[in-house]
Design a protein around this motif. Structure first.
Motif, short mmCIF file in Angstrom:
data_model
loop_
_atom_site.label_atom_id
_atom_site.label_comp_id
_atom_site.label_asym_id
_atom_site.label_seq_id
_atom_site.Cartn_x
_atom_site.Cartn_y
_atom_site.Cartn_z
N GLN A 1 0.84 -1.18 0.00
CA GLN A 1 0.00 0.00 0.00
C GLN A 1 0.89 1.24 0.00
OE1 GLN A 1 -2.70 -1.46 3.44
NE2 GLN A 1 -4.10 -0.46 2.03
N ALA A 2 0.34 2.35 -0.50
CA ALA A 2 1.07 3.61 -0.56
C ALA A 2 0.29 4.68 0.20
CB ALA A 2 1.27 4.04 -2.01
N TYR A 3 1.00 5.42 1.05
CA TYR A 3 0.35 6.42 1.90
C TYR A 3 1.19 7.68 2.01
CZ TYR A 3 -3.06 2.93 3.37
OH TYR A 3 -4.06 1.99 3.38
N ASN A 4 0.65 8.65 2.75
CA ASN A 4 1.43 9.85 3.07
C ASN A 4 2.24 9.60 4.35
OD1 ASN A 4 -0.33 10.21 5.30
ND2 ASN A 4 -1.70 11.52 4.12
N ASP A 5 3.07 10.56 4.72
CA ASP A 5 3.95 10.39 5.88
C ASP A 5 3.18 10.16 7.17
OD1 ASP A 5 6.29 10.65 4.42
OD2 ASP A 5 6.49 12.80 4.79
N ALA A 6 2.10 10.90 7.37
CA ALA A 6 1.37 10.82 8.64
C ALA A 6 0.82 9.41 8.87
CB ALA A 6 0.25 11.85 8.67
N ILE A 7 0.17 8.84 7.85
CA ILE A 7 -0.40 7.50 7.99
C ILE A 7 0.69 6.46 8.12
CG2 ILE A 7 -1.74 5.71 6.80
CD1 ILE A 7 -3.46 7.96 5.61
N ALA A 8 1.73 6.58 7.28
CA ALA A 8 2.82 5.59 7.30
C ALA A 8 3.57 5.61 8.62
CB ALA A 8 3.77 5.84 6.14
N ASP A 9 3.92 6.78 9.10
CA ASP A 9 4.69 6.86 10.36
C ASP A 9 3.90 6.31 11.53
OD1 ASP A 9 6.92 7.95 9.15
OD2 ASP A 9 6.37 10.03 9.57
N ALA A 10 2.60 6.61 11.59
CA ALA A 10 1.77 6.10 12.68
C ALA A 10 1.67 4.58 12.61
CB ALA A 10 0.38 6.73 12.62
N ALA A 11 1.50 4.04 11.42
CA ALA A 11 1.37 2.59 11.25
C ALA A 11 2.68 1.88 11.61
CB ALA A 11 0.96 2.26 9.82
N LEU A 12 3.79 2.43 11.17
CA LEU A 12 5.09 1.82 11.46
C LEU A 12 5.39 1.86 12.95
CD1 LEU A 12 6.98 3.29 8.40
CD2 LEU A 12 6.70 0.84 8.87
N SER A 13 5.01 2.94 13.61
CA SER A 13 5.25 3.07 15.05
C SER A 13 4.41 2.08 15.85
CB SER A 13 4.93 4.50 15.50
OG SER A 13 5.10 4.64 16.89
N ALA A 14 3.15 1.88 15.41
CA ALA A 14 2.23 1.01 16.15
C ALA A 14 2.33 -0.45 15.72
CB ALA A 14 0.79 1.49 15.95
N GLY A 15 2.91 -0.70 14.54
CA GLY A 15 2.97 -2.07 14.03
C GLY A 15 1.66 -2.53 13.42
N GLN A 16 0.72 -1.61 13.28
CA GLN A 16 -0.56 -1.87 12.63
C GLN A 16 -1.17 -0.52 12.24
OE1 GLN A 16 -2.54 -3.79 16.02
NE2 GLN A 16 -3.91 -2.04 16.16
N PHE A 17 -2.22 -0.56 11.45
CA PHE A 17 -2.80 0.71 11.03
C PHE A 17 -3.63 1.33 12.15
CE2 PHE A 17 -1.96 -1.25 6.88
CZ PHE A 17 -1.24 -0.21 6.31
N VAL A 18 -3.35 2.60 12.41
CA VAL A 18 -4.06 3.39 13.42
C VAL A 18 -4.33 4.77 12.80
CG1 VAL A 18 -3.02 2.20 15.40
CG2 VAL A 18 -1.85 4.17 14.39
N ALA A 19 -5.15 5.57 13.47
CA ALA A 19 -5.41 6.93 12.97
C ALA A 19 -4.07 7.65 12.76
CB ALA A 19 -6.27 7.68 13.97
N PRO A 20 -3.98 8.43 11.67
CA PRO A 20 -5.02 8.94 10.78
C PRO A 20 -5.46 8.02 9.63
CG PRO A 20 -2.92 9.92 10.18
CD PRO A 20 -2.67 9.09 11.41
N PHE A 21 -5.04 6.75 9.62
CA PHE A 21 -5.60 5.79 8.67
C PHE A 21 -7.11 5.77 8.84
CE2 PHE A 21 -7.16 1.44 7.94
CZ PHE A 21 -6.65 1.16 6.68
N SER A 22 -7.85 5.73 7.72
CA SER A 22 -9.31 5.76 7.78
C SER A 22 -9.89 4.35 7.90
CB SER A 22 -9.89 6.43 6.53
OG SER A 22 -11.30 6.32 6.55
N PHE A 23 -10.72 4.18 8.93
CA PHE A 23 -11.42 2.92 9.11
C PHE A 23 -12.84 2.99 8.54
CE2 PHE A 23 -7.99 2.70 12.09
CZ PHE A 23 -7.67 1.35 12.17
#
Length: 198
Positions: free
Chosen positions: A20-42
């Motif tokens: 998947q391809a994202y912007n910095d905000a979504i990617a950094d949050a996901a990488l930090s948490a090890g899963q998708f979290v906000a601002p990723f849209s659920f």
């Protein structure tokens, strides 16, 4: 020669990699948490692709706005397979559906969508066979993020290196760095549902 429709992916006994391809905000949050979290849209469908080269076409090799961060998401095959069992093609297919009306009815209720697009070569050329995209609907997104996901890896540096090799015309060097993908077999009912050829 590949079959017109088949799944090719990087997988092992328990997991499969999607991109998947994202912007910095979504990617950094996901990488930090090890899963998708906000601002990723659920709240909306998310599209996952097991073909790295198809995502490269979609994201302009990580150069399009809001698609500059390339993530490899390793998910459970059990989740992937369950999604495919529930999936409906995004367009009518005479070899799969009895009628246009049957397809419309199934599509209206579908929580997973599948689309087949021309696979791409390293040079960006359309190939003669298709690559699968899977749209995970909002009813399943939390499960995708919290239960299926086992690892998220940032492939942005690799993508930048590959982009440089392509721009320099060093396709042999680029090819050696591509993620390896093999044919991923699915059960017969799923293959029939999605028009996959064996």
């Amino acid at each position: 020669m590949s079959n017109f429709r088949e799944i090719r992916a990087d997988f092992d006994r328990e997991t499969i990699v999607v991109y998947q391809a994202y912007n910095d905000a979504i990617a950094d949050a996901a990488l930090s948490a090890g899963q998708f979290v906000a601002p990723f849209s659920f709240q909306r469908m998310t599209w996952i692709k097991p073909s790295y080269l198809w995502l490269m076409e979609r994201s302009g090799w990580g150069a399009k706005p809001n698609q500059t961060r390339i993530l490899a998401v390793r998910i459970l095959r059990s989740g992937w397979d369950a999604a495919l069992r529930q999936a409906v093609l995004t367009s009518y297919h005479s070899g799969v559906h009895r009628s246009q009306d049957e397809w419309r009815s199934q599509f209206a209720d579908a929580i997973v969508h599948v689309q087949w697009d021309p696979e791409r070569s390293l040079r960006g050329k359309k190939l003669e066979y298709r690559s699968i995209q899977v749209g995970v609907g909002r009813h399943l997104i939390t499960e995708y993020a919290e239960k299926w996901t086992r690892e998220i890896v940032d492939l942005t540096p690799l993508t930048a290196k590959l982009r440089q090799f392509r721009q320099a015309g060093d396709y042999d060097k680029a090819k050696r760095l591509l993620p390896r993908e093999s044919i991923y077999k699915v059960e017969e009912a799923t293959a029939a549902r999605l028009g996959i050829e064996s």
